[in-house]
Design a protein around this motif. Sequence first.
Motif: not given
Lengths: 410, 497
Positions: A150-154, A174-175, A221, A247, B486-491
């Motif tokens: 999962y991605m946890i932030g931008k 890197l993500e 958020r 965020d 969460l902000t999304g799936n890992r790319s």
Amino acid sequence: MINKDVVIIGGGAAGLAAAVACRDKGIEDILIIERESALGGILKQCIHDGFGLIKFQHSYTGPEYAQKYVDQVEKQEIAYLLDSMVIDITSQKVLTVVNKSGLKKYKAKSIILAMGCRERTRGAIGIPGTRPTGIYTAGVAQNLINIHNYMIGKEVVILGSGDIGLIMARRLMLEGATIKMVLELLPYGSGLPRNFNQCLSDFDIPLYLNHTVVDIKGNKRVEAITMAEVDHNGKVILSTCQEVPCDTLLLSVGLIPENELSKMAGIQLDSLTGGALVDEYGQSTVKGIFACGNVLQVHDIVDNVSLEAEHIACGVEKYLSSFLKPKNDIAIEIGEGLRYVLPQRIQYLDDTVFSFRVKKPGKKKQIVFKNDNRIIKEKSFIRVNPAEMIRIKLTSSELSDIKHLKVELN
Amino acid sequence: MNKNTENQFDAIIVGAGVVGCSIARELSRFKVRIAVLEKESDVGWGSSCRNSGVIHAGFNNQPGTLMAKYCEEGNQLFHSIAQELDVLFKKTGKLVVAKNNSEIAGLKKLKKQGERNGVKNLDIIDEQEIRKLEPNVRGVAALLSPETAITSPYLYTIALAENALKNGVHFYLNTEVENIEKKSSGEFVLKTQNKQFITDYLINSTGVYCDKIARMAGIDRYRIYPCRGEYYVLDKNASSLMNHLIYPVPHIEEGGLGIHLTPTVDGNVLIGPSNEYIDTNKRNNYAVTMEVLSKLCKEAQKFLPAISPKYFIRNYAGIRSKQTPPSQGGYRDYVIEESEEVPNMINLIGIESPGLTAAYPIAKEVVAMIDKKEKLSTNPDFNPYRKGILRFEEQDEETKRKLVEQDPDYGEVICRCEQVTKREILQAIDNPLGARSLISIKYRSRAMMGRCQGGYCQTRIMELLKEKYNYKWDDFLLRGSESYMLTGNRSNGEPAL
């Protein structure tokens, strides 16, 4: 009640290395108790490299490093339980373990505590502001990204320059995330120098020393944080407050040895390390209970955890064969410039590895071991850094006729 | 009463705090079609989950006030309600501690006031007796109130709501009332974002928003001045420092009881609350502030020098719905009334401390008001009992052993700090109200409430949600709608299913 010679609590870096070393010393009846569904501990989520440079002269990733030990455990048929939690432990070395198959009791001749550490949280350091989502400790973020994809932030601000925070700055970058900055309360970084180079400098991520977060905004958020400079006493300079839209706030503000079970067993803890008070074999104040790895002291690199665990195994072997007989009991005095020293006392006067951390960075320093005013060992360093654990070995002959031992930084 | 179509009700309660849920539960004893509308994603997310969790004895309030009356009644009622609803309740007793001789007069005044209010067993004790009861506490004298008790304010609210639900009350979460219209027929039409509701009786139990809801219905005489209180939560290791609730002698003009130390039913300790009026336009400003956090610690140390930041695990803030403006301070008595200009609308105004204690007597009063007009008929199916989630950690070893034999999910400890098992977390996820935010799971199970604050179990709970309910990244919410974790799936990774 199931009898065991050695029960090891925790199947991470320390527990695995201790298990393999115990078996190498000929101990047959070993059980590792691991609460997760796989061995390896926190190494499983540390997918970056740099592990094993001392131990194997090779740079492995965390999972690779762990696997080397897991392979040994499998090959040597060392018993382990997964998905199993120790919920009670007594000074008589009786452990209560719960897992899906039931609640069981074990009576161990010897116990090795290898439970690792936990991350310091927002609540513990009392960051003011609202309580929106988007505030993560670095380790939780690492788990969500590397294990769960999962991605946890931008737009991320990182508070604290501990190693996991630095590693995660690079990882998030890197993500595709933007790392706005890393803020560090202290006048120097908390992580290893190589991580500042490889994770921040190489990615043009700014580091602000003497800075902290004084407010968090956002109801759902995180919407912004307020950063501020601190003076040399760590006090916030209000005129320097500056709002930073983001965020996500990532915290890398320290690790705390996880000694809840140790307390249940009646073990005395050292307030300086947060870990057990031990002798030179890592034996705690409860005879037969040993500790190694991050539950004893927060380590800088995993290689040192493995080395420590291997050394503790010598003590366990001696204890089981009743060779662990105190010759003396000398409390180590901590002199100038050092945050802590391990072990806190020596009793056997065998070859002993001392480990410690300095209080602040410095150049051209000596670590000096003294018996009263007689210097028994001295080691020079071009530079010292609190982020790096220092390990120095004193031989049994160097320790042979000491009455008192003081370590200091000059 | 005879409403039966989907959006038509005999009574609608706006606000699912402890007061609203008490009314819903008490009213469900009768044949009434009831709905509760709540703007948040769960019940009890306003002041009901943001207070000290104290069941007050009733000596702080001026004799003759509703506050005094309902507080004393609520204290006496609580034991039986807690038993019916399977809610934790501990009669720990309270000490109001005088730091110096000049404060002793204040203790005597409180004792006298309490006795006039009908509070039992109040006693003033000296320094030696304080030491005996509380070796770590410093003070020259204290008022001992054995009747003062503690509960879990959010679990109590959840229990009331679940029992009301079981007895036929309809709960609408994420449903904010945007407009109220009183038709000539006498019915109220409530507009929310997605739905319109019609009701004969309208009960305004919206806490800090009660004046706004009243204004929507055309009543403009109420004013609420939100007054924030900040707290620290201490590690369970601090619980050995004290046995009673430890309070300072209150200064009435401050409009709060002073920063106190409260043990919680779970074994933590709370320090707080502070007392700060905030902007009336920002009534959800639950922020904690640097200044107050540092003050809390210092104030607590005056009574209990052993308190130190090493015990801190979390902080939070609650907001009092005060009727007195900042310039005035102090307290104004609860207003519980059906207004003359808008018949059948019952407004509950200024239900601040001791609101948790007073909630049930207030509910009984509201039901009595409706009963007087409607002559309600008893609901023969009313069941006063509700079971909570059994806590593995609190069981003895033999029970634990049996539980795991019966259900292997009890053998999987998910939250290590609070020793919460998979079974309990699944029960929390599958709660009757259908609240699935992480905070909802946390309140119900205690997972993520310990010293590591979810560092270990949060990702495991997320995994359970994914396994069981096929959660996608945007289904994980911390605290209701739009609070995406969460902000999304890992790319570049395997897509997270």
